[in-house]
Design a protein around this motif. Structure first.
Motif, mmCIF file in Angstrom:
data_model
loop_
_atom_site.group_PDB
_atom_site.id
_atom_site.type_symbol
_atom_site.label_atom_id
_atom_site.label_comp_id
_atom_site.label_asym_id
_atom_site.label_seq_id
_atom_site.Cartn_x
_atom_site.Cartn_y
_atom_site.Cartn_z
ATOM 1 N N TYR A 154 35.249 33.745 27.019
ATOM 2 C CA TYR A 154 34.950 34.425 28.293
ATOM 3 C C TYR A 154 34.794 35.915 28.032
ATOM 4 O O TYR A 154 35.564 36.506 27.263
ATOM 5 C CB TYR A 154 36.092 34.208 29.296
ATOM 6 N N LEU A 202 38.636 29.835 34.182
ATOM 7 C CA LEU A 202 39.280 31.037 34.704
ATOM 8 C C LEU A 202 38.820 31.309 36.130
ATOM 9 O O LEU A 202 37.645 31.091 36.460
ATOM 10 C CB LEU A 202 38.947 32.243 33.824
ATOM 11 N N GLY A 237 45.791 36.215 35.572
ATOM 12 C CA GLY A 237 45.201 35.654 34.352
ATOM 13 C C GLY A 237 45.579 34.236 34.081
ATOM 14 O O GLY A 237 45.515 33.807 32.953
ATOM 15 N N VAL A 274 39.726 30.962 25.162
ATOM 16 C CA VAL A 274 40.634 30.032 25.830
ATOM 17 C C VAL A 274 40.562 28.693 25.099
ATOM 18 O O VAL A 274 39.485 28.083 25.021
ATOM 19 C CB VAL A 274 40.281 29.858 27.318
ATOM 20 N N PRO A 301 44.792 30.550 33.864
ATOM 21 C CA PRO A 301 43.660 29.631 33.936
ATOM 22 C C PRO A 301 44.036 28.357 34.661
ATOM 23 O O PRO A 301 45.193 27.960 34.692
ATOM 24 C CB PRO A 301 43.363 29.344 32.462
#
Length: 585
Positions: free
Chosen positions: A570, A548, A581, A538, A583
């Motif tokens: 991650y 997340l 999904g 990320v 973030p």
């Protein structure tokens, strides 16, 4: 370009000026101007590849890493104000690649050209000594090195602003009629070195003789009355104004906001008319025509850019901090205060020596060009940003083209100090102190994160830790997400790390979408793509790392906070059957 002026380099007040009237100003030559240009090039090329690419440089690379028609299509959607620069770097990248050296070298060359132009301006307006000092100081400014080592248009615009200013001065000198100006009223004592044949007064020109149609040069004998160390040029201003119009047009195409220089040049023309009683109305009309041509040429870019105003929505109204940071045109605050002190001391020295000495050391032409150039464009941009005439547009880098004006004033101060008996020692000492004061900034600018970002170390971290199947998620970062997707460009700077990951947050790539970095996909699609992922990188430009949601089952395995960049890896033991999904952050 040889000099045929009539001034010596340094004379004490007691030396008879008339006895040296035929001695040329040996520093007022084009060859001398090549010295500061070469020094600037050497200084700016030193460790030019050491700093990581920045986010803005990433935009440059994302633009040129496509075919020319594809780039033109992109410019219709975003970044049209950079068209001229992108076209240049597109050509450079085809010839030399797009590494740090190749992408930044045009900026270094542009600053070297600006240094030569500053030197020539100092020669024209004051003396060869002032020109040389201005050029050397320009090379020493950390601000010059910074913009010379960035793959953006600011160095190019600085060079074009300097060229345009030089061509305007040449046009003004050629356009001032012999009968249109008189020498300043009152006696001019020759024993002070400031009379018409004075050699120590930084007044160049030719030995006394009958005024002719070409006597509108830069010496005290020139009927136009303006001072400088260079000889007269052509008597017709038209060729210089034609070049001036071309330089202004390129300046506007380089960055439309740099045309604020026109306002400063309007003051220059007015000061020249008042101080030297010329040029007259015909010249002013020709100058206005040159300005109009430049504006017409740049207007298509301005019109298209008005439709891309979303790109500047991130700019906030400037405040006191913005005013203080203007010192950065020279360098860090200690260096700025030293330069200001040198200028103040030189002014005071000239002032206490009498009005004639003040005029000789600080000619009206120098004030008329350098002061409005230094202050007027920032003031105008600041004002319209504060009172919301348009959306705020004041950003420090948009006024980088004013740096040469600061060098001109500082160089003139050095030359004024060097006129005294011990002046050379004082001037050299001041130059050394200024250079030393800027060494810290010069060094820090050349560090890996010297330009505010260290994307390279983030990319290298991915190279060393990535595994097959790893995915990438770019985090939306307002307001950049509303400005064409440049935030997605983190993987565009370097080809060996982030660029090789599968980006689950991307909808269309840069080329198909006609944007800089591509577009973001919908949350539902991102959720589907995230389901089989067990290792996710990320990346974000944000001030804090993206987090997340815990329900996705990911844990943080690695975190890197490089300057200006957050990168997190991650991991989870197995793929998720479902989940969101998206973030946070």
């Amino acid at each position: 370009m040889a000099a045929s002026g009539s001034q010596s380099l340094a004379r004490s007040p007691g030396v008879s000026a008339a006895s040296h009237a035929d001695e040329p100003d040996r520093l007022a030559t084009g060859w001398v101007a090549a010295g500061p240009a070469l020094i600037t090039l050497v200084v700016t090329l030193y460790r030019i590849g050491a700093p990581s690419f920045t986010r803005d440089e990433g935009a440059t690379l994302l633009a040129v890493h496509r075919s020319f028609p594809q780039m033109i299509r992109m410019l219709g959607n975003v970044d049209v104000v950079h068209t001229e620069y992108y076209a240049l770097i597109w050509a450079v990248s085809r010839l030399a690649g797009s590494g740090e050296l190749a992408a930044r070298a045009p900026s270094a060359v542009a600053m070297a050209v600006a240094a030569g132009g500053v030197t020539l301006l100092g020669q024209r307006l004051v003396s060869g000594r002032a020109g040389l000092a201005a050029g050397l100081l320009f090379a020493a400014f950390p601000s010059v090195s910074f913009y010379a080592e960035v793959a953006r248009e600011y160095a190019l615009v600085t060079a074009l602003a300097t060229i345009a200013s030089y061509l305007l001065v040449r046009a003004l000198q050629a356009g001032t009629p012999p009968q249109g100006a008189a020498q300043p009223a009152g006696p001019r004592p020759r024993d002070e070195g400031t009379g018409p044949q004075a050699i120590g007064g930084f007044q160049g020109g030719r030995s006394p003789g009958p005024a002719g149609p070409r006597d509108e040069g830069t010496g005290p004998q020139a009927i136009g009355g303006f001072q400088g160390g260079r000889p007269p040029g052509p008597a017709r201003p038209a060729p210089w104004l034609a070049g001036y119009a071309a330089a202004l047009a390129l300046l506007g195409l380089g960055n439309i906001l740099s045309l604020l220089l026109i306002a400063a040049h309007a003051v220059t023309v007015a000061v020249w008319h008042r101080s030297y009683r010329g040029p007259g109305r015909p010249f002013v009309l020709r100058w206005l025509a040159s300005v109009a041509v430049a504006i017409v040429v740049a207007s298509p870019v301005a019109l298209i850019a008005s439709g891309q105003a979303r790109q500047v929505e991130w700019i906030k109204p400037p405040g006191l901090v913005a005013i203080i940071t203007m010192a950065g045109l020279i360098g860090p605050l200690p260096m700025f205060f030293i330069v200001v002190a040198v200028v103040a001391i030189a002014l005071a020295t000239s002032l206490v020596s009498g009005r004639t000495r003040l005029r000789a050391d600080w000619p009206a032409g120098l004030w008329g060009l350098a002061v409005p150039w230094l202050f007027l464009p920032p003031a105008l941009l600041f004002t319209v940003s504060v009172i919301h005439v348009v959306h705020p547009l004041y950003v420090f880098r948009y006024i980088a083209f004013c740096i040469p004006a600061a060098a001109l004033l500082a160089g003139t101060a050095m030359a004024a100090l060097a006129r005294a008996a011990v002046g050379w020692a004082v001037a050299v000492a001041a130059l050394i102190v200024i250079v030393v004061a800027g060494l810290g900034a010069q060094g820090s600018e050349r560090g890996p994160a010297g330009h505010g970002y260290d994307i390279r170390v983030a990319d290298q971290a991915v190279v060393s830790r990535a595994r097959p199947g790893d995915a990438l998620m770019n985090v939306r970062y307002w307001p950049l997400s509303r400005g064409g997707g440049v935030e997605r460009g983190m993987e565009g700077e370097y080809p060996y790390g982030l660029a090789r990951l599968h980006d689950i947050s991307q909808a269309e790539g840069p080329v198909p979408s006609g944007s800089l970095g591509g577009t973001f996909t919908r949350t539902s699609v991102e959720r589907q793509r995230l389901a089989p992922v067990t290792r996710l990188w990320v990346a974000s430009w944000s001030k804090a790392p993206a987090v997340l949601p815990q329900r996705l089952g990911f844990t943080v395995a690695y975190t890197l906070h490089a300057k200006g960049v957050w990168l997190r890896l991650y991991t989870r033991p197995h793929a998720a059957g479902s989940g969101t999904g998206q973030p946070a952050g």
